[in-house]
Design an enzyme around this catalytic site. Structure first.
Site, short mmCIF file in Angstrom:
data_model
loop_
_atom_site.label_atom_id
_atom_site.label_comp_id
_atom_site.label_asym_id
_atom_site.label_seq_id
_atom_site.Cartn_x
_atom_site.Cartn_y
_atom_site.Cartn_z
N SER A 136 71.78 92.80 12.12
CA SER A 136 72.12 91.37 12.31
C SER A 136 71.75 90.89 13.71
O SER A 136 72.61 90.74 14.57
CB SER A 136 73.63 91.18 12.09
OG SER A 136 74.37 92.14 12.84
N LYS A 189 72.46 104.32 16.55
CA LYS A 189 71.12 103.81 16.18
C LYS A 189 70.41 103.23 17.39
O LYS A 189 69.17 103.22 17.45
CB LYS A 189 71.23 102.80 15.04
CG LYS A 189 72.14 101.60 15.31
CD LYS A 189 71.43 100.43 15.99
CE LYS A 189 72.39 99.30 16.25
NZ LYS A 189 71.76 98.15 16.93
#
Length: 338
Positions: A136, A189
């Site tokens: 996002s 990540k």
């Protein structure tokens, strides 16, 4: 309609403010800098982080912390991960028992190795910390481009409440009880994205990036399982979904910093040039320390740490990854005759 306070007027906090106002909620956005709050309120544009995006008139912008926090149905913690503990201490006097605080930042605290919701819970035990995460980028959410995230909470009804608040025709929210897995995926990540960016900076191709993404999620999943998270979380939005977008997108500050590392810049030079908080740098040490604590092999995380903090060159780090001892791909796979 919910009454919502957003703590942090960076790109992500501001983008969520736009989304929530458009969803019909009364929303207050707090900046820790008075001059920034006044500029955002006056110009109705975050020129530094989200140029060209109009801030709705209904979005209230303030430097008044009490006004942002008191009487709110939901508070959103949208400050950089390294500022979460300090900010939690600052807001604690205004927090009522049972206050829902949704953390939307991504990181793991150095030293304590705590997730951000755990930090909030430790500093404000009367609150109910939850998480919203996934692929996002603020630049896209602020412009109303279709996006999907996952809300994590210990109670299903809490997760469903967050889901209902955020869901819109352009922002779909799933729910999960695996708060730990969601936060680990979101934090680690960023470290893999530094490696992917470095590969781009070195001029490597799509094969290299696919390898880093695939083996990166394998490392994160192994650690998550060892810590008690669910494997399926890492194959969802906050795991592989967020990893793909962060490793590949032009909006990714971690990938941009990695590109600069691959081009020969130091960590300090890369962070200065990106001009935004590069969360992967802060999560790298914590990720490596967690791997040691839980006895989990994480070679990509290890090499990123050596590049960041031990002056190892990215090309040598890639070479060392390629020449590691030969392995089986899936750690739980075996042949019938074994």
């Amino acid at each position: 309609m919910a009454n919502i306070g957003i703590i942090g007027a960076g790109s992500w906090g501001t983008a969520l403010g736009i989304l929530l106002v458009n969803n019909g909620h009364k929303t207050t956005l707090w900046s820790h800098r008075q001059e920034q709050a006044e500029e955002l309120d006056r110009t109705r544009e975050h020129r530094e982080k989200l140029p060209g995006v109009r801030l709705p008139e209904a979005l209230e912008i303030t430097n008044d912390l009490e006004k942002t926090l008191v009487g709110k149905d939901i508070l959103i913690m949208a400050v950089p991960s390294v500022a979460v503990r300090q900010t939690a201490k600052k807001i604690k006097p205004f927090i009522r028992y049972g206050q829902l605080i949704v953390n939307v930042s991504k990181g793991i605290e150095e030293g304590t190795l705590m997730t951000l919701t755990d930090i909030i819970g430790e500093e404000i035990p009367e609150a109910v910390p939850c998480v919203l995460s996934g692929p996002s980028h603020a630049e896209e959410v602020s412009r109303g481009l279709p996006t999907t995230c996952v809300a994590g909470a210990k109670e299903r009804k809490t997760a469903e409440y967050i889901q209902n608040i955020f869901t819109s025709p352009v922002f779909r929210v799933y729910i999960s009880p695996d708060v730990l897995g969601i936060e680990l995926g979101g934090a680690l990540k960023n470290v893999i994205a530094l490696a992917a960016g470095a590969a781009d900076g070195l001029g490597y191709g799509d094969n290299t990036k696919a390898a880093l993404i695939t083996r990166g999620i394998s490392e994160i999943t192994r650690l998550g399982i060892a810590m008690g998270a669910k494997a399926e979380t890492f194959y969802g939005l906050s795991g592989i979904g967020d990893l793909i977008v962060t490793c590949a997108s032009k909006h990714s500050r971690n990938r941009r910093a990695g590109i600069l590392l691959g081009q020969g810049k130091t960590m300090e030079e890369a962070m200065k040039e990106v001009k935004m908080v590069v969360e992967g740098v802060y999560s790298a040490k914590a990720g490596w320390e967690l791997s040691q604590k839980y006895h989990v092999e994480m070679p990509i995380i290890q090499q990123v740490n050596q590049v960041l903090f031990e002056s190892k060159t990215p090309d040598l780090a890639v070479q060392d990854l390629m020449l590691r001892d030969k392995k089986i791909e899936s750690w739980d796979a075996s042949w019938k005759n074994e």
